[in-house]
Design an enzyme around this catalytic site. Structure first.
Site, mmCIF file in Angstrom:
data_model
loop_
_atom_site.group_PDB
_atom_site.id
_atom_site.type_symbol
_atom_site.label_atom_id
_atom_site.label_comp_id
_atom_site.label_asym_id
_atom_site.label_seq_id
_atom_site.Cartn_x
_atom_site.Cartn_y
_atom_site.Cartn_z
ATOM 1 N N GLY A 39 7.343 52.552 12.665
ATOM 2 C CA GLY A 39 7.418 54.013 12.630
ATOM 3 C C GLY A 39 8.328 54.422 11.502
ATOM 4 O O GLY A 39 9.473 53.955 11.418
ATOM 5 N N LYS A 96 12.883 69.069 28.040
ATOM 6 C CA LYS A 96 11.953 68.729 26.954
ATOM 7 C C LYS A 96 10.829 69.746 26.946
ATOM 8 O O LYS A 96 10.508 70.348 27.970
ATOM 9 C CB LYS A 96 11.352 67.337 27.181
ATOM 10 C CG LYS A 96 10.850 66.672 25.920
ATOM 11 C CD LYS A 96 11.984 65.989 25.211
ATOM 12 C CE LYS A 96 11.601 65.241 23.994
ATOM 13 N NZ LYS A 96 12.670 64.326 23.566
ATOM 14 N N GLY A 155 8.962 57.818 10.391
ATOM 15 C CA GLY A 155 9.267 59.253 10.348
ATOM 16 C C GLY A 155 10.751 59.399 10.058
ATOM 17 O O GLY A 155 11.369 58.481 9.490
ATOM 18 N N ASN A 156 11.326 60.508 10.478
ATOM 19 C CA ASN A 156 12.736 60.758 10.164
ATOM 20 C C ASN A 156 13.640 59.615 10.623
ATOM 21 O O ASN A 156 14.409 59.064 9.832
ATOM 22 C CB ASN A 156 13.159 62.095 10.781
ATOM 23 C CG ASN A 156 14.614 62.405 10.501
ATOM 24 O OD1 ASN A 156 15.064 62.281 9.368
ATOM 25 N ND2 ASN A 156 15.354 62.759 11.512
ATOM 26 N N ALA A 157 13.528 59.211 11.897
ATOM 27 C CA ALA A 157 14.447 58.196 12.429
ATOM 28 C C ALA A 157 14.249 56.849 11.737
ATOM 29 O O ALA A 157 15.223 56.190 11.343
ATOM 30 C CB ALA A 157 14.271 58.051 13.933
ATOM 31 N N GLY A 158 12.998 56.429 11.547
ATOM 32 C CA GLY A 158 12.728 55.135 10.916
ATOM 33 C C GLY A 158 13.239 55.088 9.472
ATOM 34 O O GLY A 158 13.845 54.094 9.046
HETATM 35 N N1 GLU Z 1 14.499 64.990 20.234
HETATM 36 C C1 GLU Z 1 15.711 64.252 20.198
HETATM 37 C C2 GLU Z 1 15.795 63.277 21.359
HETATM 38 O O1 GLU Z 1 14.810 62.917 21.956
HETATM 39 C C3 GLU Z 1 16.933 65.147 20.086
HETATM 40 C C4 GLU Z 1 17.081 66.149 21.169
HETATM 41 C C5 GLU Z 1 18.163 67.172 20.890
HETATM 42 O O2 GLU Z 1 18.847 67.097 19.893
HETATM 43 O O3 GLU Z 1 18.287 68.054 21.726
HETATM 44 O O4 GLU Z 1 16.842 62.780 21.680
#
Ligand code: GLU
Length: 415
Positions: free
Chosen positions: A216, A105, A218-221
């Site tokens: 939330g 990350k 954003g994209n996911a919500g």
């Molecule tokens: N940021 C996303 C996660 O937390 C996707 C990570 C990725 O695709 O590498 O799972």
């Protein structure tokens, strides 16, 4: 309320899983810490002519199963420990989804909402200049996360290719389609979450066509609102919140119109045919399925006793504190843990890496089909571990992830 260090939380989770798996001391020690960490400064010339120094991080938590994989966040409250925690979760997440990847990350401490596009571009390019040597298709493959998106990835990929003088689109995922992205990536996190809800409903005998709240937007919500109804044949989205407020309708909110409203006004607040409610109240509504899709620690011991949902699907990373987890478990609420519920995003990121490697791209339907197969299998592995170890879904998912990573470490002779 207790304040949490997310990294300490992840370490406790690793220890609990390791104990159930009877892992030896060296393996446990290895899995408790990131394998490699980078921290650096990024100078950016701001629009007003001043230069600002930003602090950036990239952590490669474990690469026994494959290259490190995970997003880069731009957030004012980022710290080395939040990134360590998120890198740890990515490691177990890619393992639960059974992808040939490790976990990593990255993040930058910044206020993206008050920065111009030009400033964000300079920051993104500066980030890549700082880590170019340490990332790559066979080393570490970043992606977007909180307040970063495909445009950020496009700038970052361009900077990386400028430095290395060759096309290497697979160095980052969730890129725009025109420059090596894949179909189905934008909706993948939510799609994976909805698939996990479908499997949990099957196992528990809950009707998924029921009342839903989403914290939330954003994209996911946003995608969860659209896909819950599409994939599960119905369901009423009764409440949605974002960082500015929350809206409620007992009759159900029209997901498509709500997404349009959010995209045009910047918030869900003021959505016609809805009433405003407090953001905190959304979590305690009488719903069947709750999707936390914002940041860490939204569900804590402060509100866990009042949560009424039967199933919680963690699209966000780390939305439930350990105390809240125990309370929810005691109260019989089924929490689909982040490392399973949000694994759809990284799964399709992996599909993007595969397509970039052979430079030939799949139809959207094939991406959806393969994602469904992968996450259905992952859900079943977690359900099986729940039964075998007699434990709750989060610990069961950790057991699956930690066991797979530990095995890879052992086979390599690391421990
Ligand atoms: N940021 C996303 C996660 O937390 C996707 C990570 C990725 O695709 O590498 O799972």
């Amino acid at each position: 309320m207790t304040s949490y260090n997310s990294f300490h939380v992840t370490q406790r989770q690793v220890l609990e899983a390791a104990r159930l798996l009877h892992l030896d001391a060296a393996t446990i020690d290895l899995l408790l810490w990131p394998q490699r960490e980078f921290s650096f400064t990024i100078p950016v010339r701001m629009d007003d002519g001043t230069t600002k120094i930003f602090h950036g991080y990239r952590m490669q938590y474990n690469t026994a199963r494959g290259p490190a994989k995970g997003g880069i966040r731009f957030h004012p409250e980022e710290t080395a420990d939040t990134i360590r925690a998120l890198a740890s979760w990515m490691t177990w997440k890619t393992a639960v989804a059974d992808l040939p990847l490790g976990g990593g990350k990255g993040g930058v401490v910044c206020e993206p909402k008050s920065m111009s596009q030009r400033e964000l571009e300079s920051l993104s390019r500066g980030y890549i200049r700082a880590v170019a040597e340490y990332i790559g298709v066979d080393k570490d493959v970043p992606a977007p996360d909180v307040y970063t998106n495909p445009q950020t990835m496009a700038w970052m990929m361009d900077e990386y290719e400028t430095i290395t003088h060759r096309h290497q689109p697979g160095v980052l995922t969730d890129k725009p389609l025109q420059i090596g992205g894949t179909e189905g990536r934008r909706s993948a996190t939510a799609r994976g979450g909805v698939i996990a809800v479908r499997e949990a409903c099957r196992a528990l005998g809950v009707d998924p066509r029921s009342r839903v709240a989403i914290q939330g937007f954003g994209n996911a919500g946003q995608r969860a609102a659209l896909l819950h109804q599409e994939l599960l044949g119905g369901g009423k989205i009764v409440a949605v919140s974002d960082s500015r407020g929350a809206v409620y309708s007992a009759k159900g909110l029209n997901a498509k119109n709500l997404v349009t409203h959010k995209l045009t006004t910047g918030s869900v607040t003021g959505f016609p045919e809805s009433e405003p409610i407090r953001q905190d109240d959304l979590l305690e509504l009488d719903v069947d399925i709750l999707y936390p899709a914002a940041l860490e620690n939204a569900i804590s011991e402060v509100n866990a006793e009042r949560i009424k949902a039967r199933i919680i699907c963690e699209l966000a990373n780390g939305p439930t504190t350990p105390e809240a987890d125990l309370i929810l478990h005691r109260r019989g609420i089924h929490v689909i843990p982040d490392i399973l519920a949000s694994a759809g995003g990284v799964t399709v990121s992996y599909f993007e890496m595969v397509q970039d490697r052979y430079s030939y791209f799949w139809a959207e339907s094939l991406v959806h089909e393969r994602l469904d197969a992968q996450l259905t299998r992952a859900s079943h592995s977690v359900q099986q571990a729940m039964q075998e170890k007699g434990t709750h879904p989060r610990l069961a998912a950790m057991v699956v992830g930690v066991a797979r990573v530990a095995e890879a470490c052992k086979l390599r002779g690391w421990v």
